[in-house]
Each structure stands twice: as C-alpha cells, then as structure tokens.
Motif scaffolding. Structure first.
Motif, PDB file in Angstrom:
ATOM      1  N   ARG A 323      56.854  13.720 -17.573  1.00 45.57           N
ATOM      2  CA  ARG A 323      55.693  14.275 -18.272  1.00 45.57           C
ATOM      3  C   ARG A 323      55.618  13.665 -19.671  1.00 45.57           C
ATOM      4  O   ARG A 323      56.619  13.198 -20.215  1.00 45.57           O
ATOM      5  CB  ARG A 323      55.819  15.797 -18.381  1.00 45.57           C
ATOM      6  N   GLY A 324      54.435  13.723 -20.262  1.00 43.06           N
ATOM      7  CA  GLY A 324      54.309  13.216 -21.619  1.00 43.06           C
ATOM      8  C   GLY A 324      52.953  13.530 -22.208  1.00 43.06           C
ATOM      9  O   GLY A 324      51.996  13.822 -21.488  1.00 43.06           O
ATOM     10  N   PHE A 325      52.907  13.487 -23.526  1.00 39.70           N
ATOM     11  CA  PHE A 325      51.674  13.710 -24.270  1.00 39.70           C
ATOM     12  C   PHE A 325      51.557  12.643 -25.351  1.00 39.70           C
ATOM     13  O   PHE A 325      52.534  11.956 -25.675  1.00 39.70           O
ATOM     14  CB  PHE A 325      51.662  15.106 -24.902  1.00 39.70           C
ATOM     15  N   ASP A 326      50.371  12.529 -25.915  1.00 41.13           N
ATOM     16  CA  ASP A 326      50.111  11.527 -26.956  1.00 41.13           C
ATOM     17  C   ASP A 326      51.171  11.568 -28.047  1.00 41.13           C
ATOM     18  O   ASP A 326      51.730  10.534 -28.445  1.00 41.13           O
ATOM     19  CB  ASP A 326      48.703  11.785 -27.528  1.00 41.13           C
ATOM     20  N   SER A 327      51.447  12.748 -28.580  1.00 38.21           N
ATOM     21  CA  SER A 327      52.387  12.857 -29.700  1.00 38.21           C
ATOM     22  C   SER A 327      53.771  12.331 -29.330  1.00 38.21           C
ATOM     23  O   SER A 327      54.458  11.712 -30.164  1.00 38.21           O
ATOM     24  CB  SER A 327      52.489  14.311 -30.166  1.00 38.21           C
ATOM     25  N   GLY A 349      55.875   9.557 -39.166  1.00 40.42           N
ATOM     26  CA  GLY A 349      54.452   9.798 -39.349  1.00 40.42           C
ATOM     27  C   GLY A 349      53.735   9.960 -38.018  1.00 40.42           C
ATOM     28  O   GLY A 349      54.347  10.031 -36.957  1.00 40.42           O
ATOM     29  N   ALA A 350      52.415  10.003 -38.095  1.00 38.97           N
ATOM     30  CA  ALA A 350      51.581  10.130 -36.907  1.00 38.97           C
ATOM     31  C   ALA A 350      50.254   9.428 -37.165  1.00 38.97           C
ATOM     32  O   ALA A 350      49.862   9.213 -38.323  1.00 38.97           O
ATOM     33  CB  ALA A 350      51.344  11.601 -36.569  1.00 38.97           C
ATOM     34  N   LEU A 351      49.581   9.048 -36.117  1.00 37.26           N
ATOM     35  CA  LEU A 351      48.271   8.443 -36.246  1.00 37.26           C
ATOM     36  C   LEU A 351      47.268   9.460 -36.792  1.00 37.26           C
ATOM     37  O   LEU A 351      47.484  10.675 -36.671  1.00 37.26           O
ATOM     38  CB  LEU A 351      47.804   7.925 -34.887  1.00 37.26           C
ATOM     39  N   PRO A 352      46.173   9.006 -37.375  1.00 38.09           N
ATOM     40  CA  PRO A 352      45.196   9.930 -37.960  1.00 38.09           C
ATOM     41  C   PRO A 352      44.381  10.685 -36.904  1.00 38.09           C
ATOM     42  O   PRO A 352      43.531  11.512 -37.254  1.00 38.09           O
ATOM     43  CB  PRO A 352      44.291   9.013 -38.785  1.00 38.09           C
ATOM     44  N   ALA A 353      44.633  10.403 -35.654  1.00 39.53           N
ATOM     45  CA  ALA A 353      43.974  11.090 -34.541  1.00 39.53           C
ATOM     46  C   ALA A 353      44.902  10.978 -33.347  1.00 39.53           C
ATOM     47  O   ALA A 353      45.870  10.206 -33.350  1.00 39.53           O
ATOM     48  CB  ALA A 353      42.620  10.444 -34.218  1.00 39.53           C
ATOM     49  N   GLN A 354      44.622  11.772 -32.320  1.00 35.58           N
ATOM     50  CA  GLN A 354      45.316  11.588 -31.040  1.00 35.58           C
ATOM     51  C   GLN A 354      44.668  10.362 -30.377  1.00 35.58           C
ATOM     52  O   GLN A 354      44.029  10.450 -29.328  1.00 35.58           O
ATOM     53  CB  GLN A 354      45.152  12.830 -30.178  1.00 35.58           C
ATOM     54  N   ALA A 355      44.888   9.227 -31.015  1.00 30.88           N
ATOM     55  CA  ALA A 355      44.138   8.026 -30.653  1.00 30.88           C
ATOM     56  C   ALA A 355      44.531   7.466 -29.293  1.00 30.88           C
ATOM     57  O   ALA A 355      43.710   6.818 -28.633  1.00 30.88           O
ATOM     58  CB  ALA A 355      44.316   6.951 -31.728  1.00 30.88           C
ATOM     59  N   VAL A 383      40.765   1.763  -7.040  1.00 30.92           N
ATOM     60  CA  VAL A 383      41.757   2.528  -7.781  1.00 30.92           C
ATOM     61  C   VAL A 383      41.947   1.867  -9.133  1.00 30.92           C
ATOM     62  O   VAL A 383      42.160   0.651  -9.214  1.00 30.92           O
ATOM     63  CB  VAL A 383      43.115   2.601  -7.047  1.00 30.92           C
ATOM     64  N   VAL A 384      41.851   2.655 -10.196  1.00 28.11           N
ATOM     65  CA  VAL A 384      42.149   2.166 -11.538  1.00 28.11           C
ATOM     66  C   VAL A 384      43.276   3.019 -12.098  1.00 28.11           C
ATOM     67  O   VAL A 384      43.338   4.225 -11.847  1.00 28.11           O
ATOM     68  CB  VAL A 384      40.904   2.211 -12.455  1.00 28.11           C
ATOM     69  N   ARG A 385      44.166   2.387 -12.829  1.00 28.12           N
ATOM     70  CA  ARG A 385      45.325   3.103 -13.382  1.00 28.12           C
ATOM     71  C   ARG A 385      45.473   2.763 -14.862  1.00 28.12           C
ATOM     72  O   ARG A 385      45.435   1.588 -15.236  1.00 28.12           O
ATOM     73  CB  ARG A 385      46.603   2.730 -12.634  1.00 28.12           C
ATOM     74  N   LEU A 386      45.656   3.807 -15.658  1.00 30.00           N
ATOM     75  CA  LEU A 386      45.893   3.645 -17.094  1.00 30.00           C
ATOM     76  C   LEU A 386      47.036   4.563 -17.505  1.00 30.00           C
ATOM     77  O   LEU A 386      47.339   5.552 -16.830  1.00 30.00           O
ATOM     78  CB  LEU A 386      44.639   3.982 -17.906  1.00 30.00           C
ATOM     79  N   ALA A 387      47.644   4.239 -18.643  1.00 33.51           N
ATOM     80  CA  ALA A 387      48.745   5.049 -19.162  1.00 33.51           C
ATOM     81  C   ALA A 387      48.693   5.050 -20.681  1.00 33.51           C
ATOM     82  O   ALA A 387      48.340   4.048 -21.306  1.00 33.51           O
ATOM     83  CB  ALA A 387      50.098   4.507 -18.693  1.00 33.51           C
ATOM     84  N   LEU A 388      49.043   6.170 -21.265  1.00 32.20           N
ATOM     85  CA  LEU A 388      49.076   6.254 -22.727  1.00 32.20           C
ATOM     86  C   LEU A 388      50.034   5.219 -23.308  1.00 32.20           C
ATOM     87  O   LEU A 388      49.769   4.647 -24.369  1.00 32.20           O
ATOM     88  CB  LEU A 388      49.499   7.662 -23.160  1.00 32.20           C
ATOM     89  N   ALA A 389      51.159   4.994 -22.636  1.00 33.72           N
ATOM     90  CA  ALA A 389      52.136   4.030 -23.155  1.00 33.72           C
ATOM     91  C   ALA A 389      51.575   2.615 -23.159  1.00 33.72           C
ATOM     92  O   ALA A 389      51.923   1.808 -24.036  1.00 33.72           O
ATOM     93  CB  ALA A 389      53.421   4.091 -22.328  1.00 33.72           C
ATOM     94  N   GLN A 390      50.716   2.287 -22.189  1.00 36.67           N
ATOM     95  CA  GLN A 390      50.106   0.958 -22.186  1.00 36.67           C
ATOM     96  C   GLN A 390      49.108   0.818 -23.329  1.00 36.67           C
ATOM     97  O   GLN A 390      49.018  -0.239 -23.969  1.00 36.67           O
ATOM     98  CB  GLN A 390      49.429   0.714 -20.839  1.00 36.67           C
ATOM     99  N   THR A 391      48.347   1.878 -23.606  1.00 36.96           N
ATOM    100  CA  THR A 391      47.446   1.851 -24.757  1.00 36.96           C
ATOM    101  C   THR A 391      48.239   1.733 -26.053  1.00 36.96           C
ATOM    102  O   THR A 391      47.837   1.024 -26.983  1.00 36.96           O
ATOM    103  CB  THR A 391      46.564   3.108 -24.767  1.00 36.96           C
ATOM    104  N   ALA A 392      49.377   2.424 -26.124  1.00 39.73           N
ATOM    105  CA  ALA A 392      50.232   2.330 -27.310  1.00 39.73           C
ATOM    106  C   ALA A 392      50.743   0.910 -27.508  1.00 39.73           C
ATOM    107  O   ALA A 392      50.773   0.392 -28.639  1.00 39.73           O
ATOM    108  CB  ALA A 392      51.410   3.293 -27.171  1.00 39.73           C
ATOM    109  N   HIS A 393      51.143   0.268 -26.431  1.00 39.70           N
ATOM    110  CA  HIS A 393      51.619  -1.120 -26.538  1.00 39.70           C
ATOM    111  C   HIS A 393      50.505  -2.025 -27.038  1.00 39.70           C
ATOM    112  O   HIS A 393      50.745  -2.910 -27.880  1.00 39.70           O
ATOM    113  CB  HIS A 393      52.115  -1.597 -25.169  1.00 39.70           C
TER     114      HIS A 393
END
Length: 479
Positions: A323-327, A349-355, A383-393
């Motif tokens: 499991r995981g969340f943006d933060s 620190g943290a980003l200025p939004a849950q970007a 089928v399309v697949r996305l992940a928060l970690a990929q956006t972070a990278h």
C-alpha cells in the motif's frame, strides 16, 4: 505572467508517453505565472504538463467524435495550481477539512526520519498494533517510542502488520533500492492493446466504473465526469471513506456501495460491468484479483473495455503489492529529502501540493481518453497502468525547470466557485482542463457517499444525422 504557444518539453514528453500525435502539440498554449507551486523540484512544470496532456487528449477525442480538427488547448498555471491543491481550498458550510490525522506525520527515529499514514481507522489500528501501543497512545507517546527505534526496522514491522510507514531515503538511496531500480527501468506509464475487439462507436455514451480511493484515482474519474462520462464510484461497505475527500473528488459522479464478496452484490456488479466502457482501479495491486477484476480478466469478460490501473509503487518489484500514498512515495523516492534539509538534521520537506496524486490522476484520465480515441479507429480492449512512484521518478529525473515567469503570483480566489449540494454549501476549485468547446465546470455537485442506486441510467436515443446530440452523448466537451 508569460504566454507561450506550443507545448512545453514536459508536456511533449507526457504526450509521447501517451502515444499522441506530436503534430497536435502545436495546439497547446501556456500561461505561466510567477509563484505557482513553488518548490526546489520542477513541480509547476510537472503539473502543467499533466494537465496539458489531459486537455489535449480531451480535445482530440472531442474532435474525433465531431469529425473535425483538434481545437486549441489552454494551460493556465493559476488554474493548475489551484486544482492541484483542491482539497486545501474546499470549504463545507464554511468548514475547512482536516487533511492529515495526528498520527500521519514525520517522526524522528534513532537513525533518521520516518513518515506514517494513518488517516483511516483501520490504518491507525494497524500502526498502533505494530508499534505495541494502546488505542489511547498520544503523539508524544509514539514519538518517544520511535525515537529509540530504527526507521527501516519500523518500516518493515508496520508494513508486515498491514499499516503504512516509510523511512526517509535520499535520491541515491532510492536509486540503489530494488524497487527504485525497478521504477527507473520502466516508462512513465504503460499502454497495452489486448485483443481485436471491434472499433468503438464514438457516439455511444461513456460509462465508467470507478474503483478508486483517496486522491489520484478519484481525480482521474472526476475529470472523466467533467468531460461528460457517466461515472459510478463503487466502494465496499466495510471500508470507511473520508467524507471530506469525497466532497472534494466526488464532483460529477454517482456513488454506490457493493460488497463484492457477497453473492447478490456481486451479481449487481457483474451487471454493471456488462454495461461499462471503462473501469478505473486504484487498489493495491492484486487486491481485486480474487474477485475476477484483474485487468486481463476484465477485458476477457467485457471485450472492448478500457481498464486503467493505478498503484503507489507499481505492480512489480519487491514493493509491488504494498500500500502507499503520495506523502509516503515522496519520502521513499528522495523528494522529501530534496525539499527539506534532512542532510543537516532538520525535518524533511514536502511538495507544495499532493502533486504525485494530482499529476498521476490527470495522466490517468489522459491515458483513458487516448485509449478511447484509438478504439474508434482500431478497436481492441486496452489496459493502461500508472504508479505514483513512476510519476515521482519523472519529477526528480525527467522534468526540467523552465524559466520562471515574472509578476504577481496567481490568486486562487479567481479559480474557486461555490454551489449547494446534499453535503452542504461547497466552495471548490474549478477544473483546470481547458480546450475549445470544452466544459468550464461539472454538471452536478457530489452527492452523499454511497447513496446512489447501483445501475446505469437508460441511455438517450442517438440523434438523427444533422440533429444535435442528446446531452448524455456529448462526450467530451459537453455544454
């Protein structure tokens, strides 16, 4: 502020990942504003790229439906920044929501920093059980306990108990981590055609089953609802939902509750699936497989379906089923270390939004829209697949800073609106997706969570040639 014509490099990269025609990038114009989403990392550029790619995908599908050229797309940093912080601008009868519970925070440990996420009751219970504290333990009690323990040891202990905790890592540490290496080796998103289902009728009303929670998935389906889709969110009765989160991301949708483990509810869901065009899932990878809801299984049961799958860490690698969340993704991937001064011993620190959430949500919606456009010509389940970690990278290693605009910072008030709803009087952020002929606002406010019937409305009859389309069929770009 500065207006530029043509897509930014980040928007072009996102559009390329979506398989879009590069010739359409000239349709994009961008209004950059000083002070929008300030950060050490290029958050403004990422946010504008995600919204720009989504807007272009919406404009492309609208043009495909209408048999015309793709119109102009507008990206405004002020609109984007306000939308990326929509949960912070929300007021419900004048009350501001609470974004994080007391136990969702950074903690100093014996060997570094740790962040926990405990907004939901079951996550709080699992965190306390893993730490061996009672239900009445205070923040001070937990802080004293964690100060004597290793962040990495607590990370594993809490995850083993089904809770959420992540030790702070710098970018180099994440790159050396097996999950970080897996993420770095993969593209921003993946798109796959599964079969040879016949082409989609572009005039058919669009029905979306929304099996997502928290921010990223609901932002994607909120965007599809903006563009005219009939979105039905389905939640399990035993999983509580934050009413404030529902108020923020429930615009344009209907909401129902079904227990997929119960025979009667499962039959209702199967009937809904038989009439759906898109299924968006945001649960932990594998969590829905036991219900026959793996992407490939869904496409076999409903040929021509678009399945959009969202996860925190990616459905692969040693953390693929976590499991995981943006933060938490910010903490693991080095973002929190970059945005803070942890190397000097100060708090991360943290980003200025849950970007990561918002950005991935708009990319997810864009991937669905592009899949629908491709289906008109080519058919095929997708089928399309996305992940928060990929956006972070992508944020840390792919997006490049652009010259800052000059002048005054954007005023969020210019991008806020108010409406009455079953939840009370709402102040909310207007959508940032903008293109010629596109909608300026949602057609309906959020209703009460889980209060709608689990059914599709009877579709309107198609318009005769030369007549206006019925409202339910004007997708996207109604009104």
């Amino acid at each position: 502020m500065t207006r530029t014509t043509g897509a930014s490099p980040a928007t072009a990269a996102a559009w390329d990942a979506l398989g879009g025609d590069p010739a359409l990038l000239s349709r994009v114009s961008h209004l950059t504003r000083a002070g929008a989403l300030p950060a050490r990392l290029p958050v403004r550029e990422l946010a504008a790229a995600c919204v720009g790619a989504c807007s272009l995908a919406a404009a492309e599908l609208a043009a495909t439906r209408a048999g015309r050229d793709v119109g102009a797309v507008q990206v405004d940093d002020g609109a984007v920044a306000t939308a990326f912080t929509s949960e912070r601008h929300l007021l419900i009868d004048g009350r501001a929501p609470v974004s994080f519970a007391p136990l969702s925070r950074f903690w100093r440990t014996r060997d570094g920093w740790l962040r926990t996420h405990a907004n939901y009751p079951h996550h709080r219970a699992r965190l306390r059980a893993a730490l061996g504290t009672g239900a009445d333990a205070s923040v001070a009690d937990v802080a004293a306990l964690l100060a004597e323990r290793s962040a990495y040891e607590v990370e594993e202990t809490v995850y083993a108990a089904g809770g959420l905790a992540v030790a702070l890592r710098g970018p180099e540490q994440w790159a050396a981590h097996p999950q970080g290496a897996e993420v770095a080796a993969r593209p921003l998103l993946t798109r796959e055609r599964l079969d040879t289902a016949p082409p989609r009728d572009p005039r058919r009303p669009l029905r979306v089953l929304d099996l997502t929670r928290v921010i990223a998935g609901p932002v994607a389906t909120r965007t599809l609802a903006l563009l005219g889709a009939d979105v039905l969110r389905v939640d399990a009765p035993q999983l509580p939902e934050d009413p404030d989160a529902h108020a923020d991301t429930g615009f344009g949708k209907r909401s129902t509750r079904l227990d997929l483990g119960a025979g009667a509810d499962r039959r209702v869901f199967d009937e809904l699936l038989s009439g759906a065009d898109v299924v968006v899932t945001g649960y932990r990878p594998g969590a829905l497989d036991r219900f026959g809801l793996a992407p490939e299984t869904l496409a076999e049961r409903r040929p021509g379906l678009v399945v959009a799958s969202l996860s925190a860490w990616g459905g692969y690698g040693p953390w693929g089923e976590r499991r995981g969340f943006d933060s938490l993704v910010q903490v693991a991937t080095g973002i929190a270390a970059i945005e803070g001064d942890a190397a000097e011993g100060d708090q991360p620190g943290a980003l200025p939004a849950q970007a990561l959430d918002h950005g991935t949500g708009y990319l997810l919606a864009a991937a669905v829209l592009r899949s629908l456009t491709e289906q008109v010509a080519e058919g095929g389940s997708r089928v399309v697949r996305l992940a928060l970690a990929q956006t972070a990278h992508w944020l840390v290693h792919g997006v490049r800073p652009e010259p800052a605009a000059t002048g005054e910072a954007p005023d969020p008030a210019a991008r806020l609106a108010e409406t009455d709803s079953p939840l009370g009087r709402l102040r909310y952020a207007l959508p940032p997706v903008s293109f010629d002929g596109g909608p300026a606002d949602w057609r309906r406010p959020p209703g009460c969570w889980g209060a709608d019937a689990p059914e599709w409305p009877t579709p309107a009859a198609p318009a005769a040639p030369g007549e206006p389309e019925p409202p339910a069929a004007r997708l996207p770009g109604h009104g």
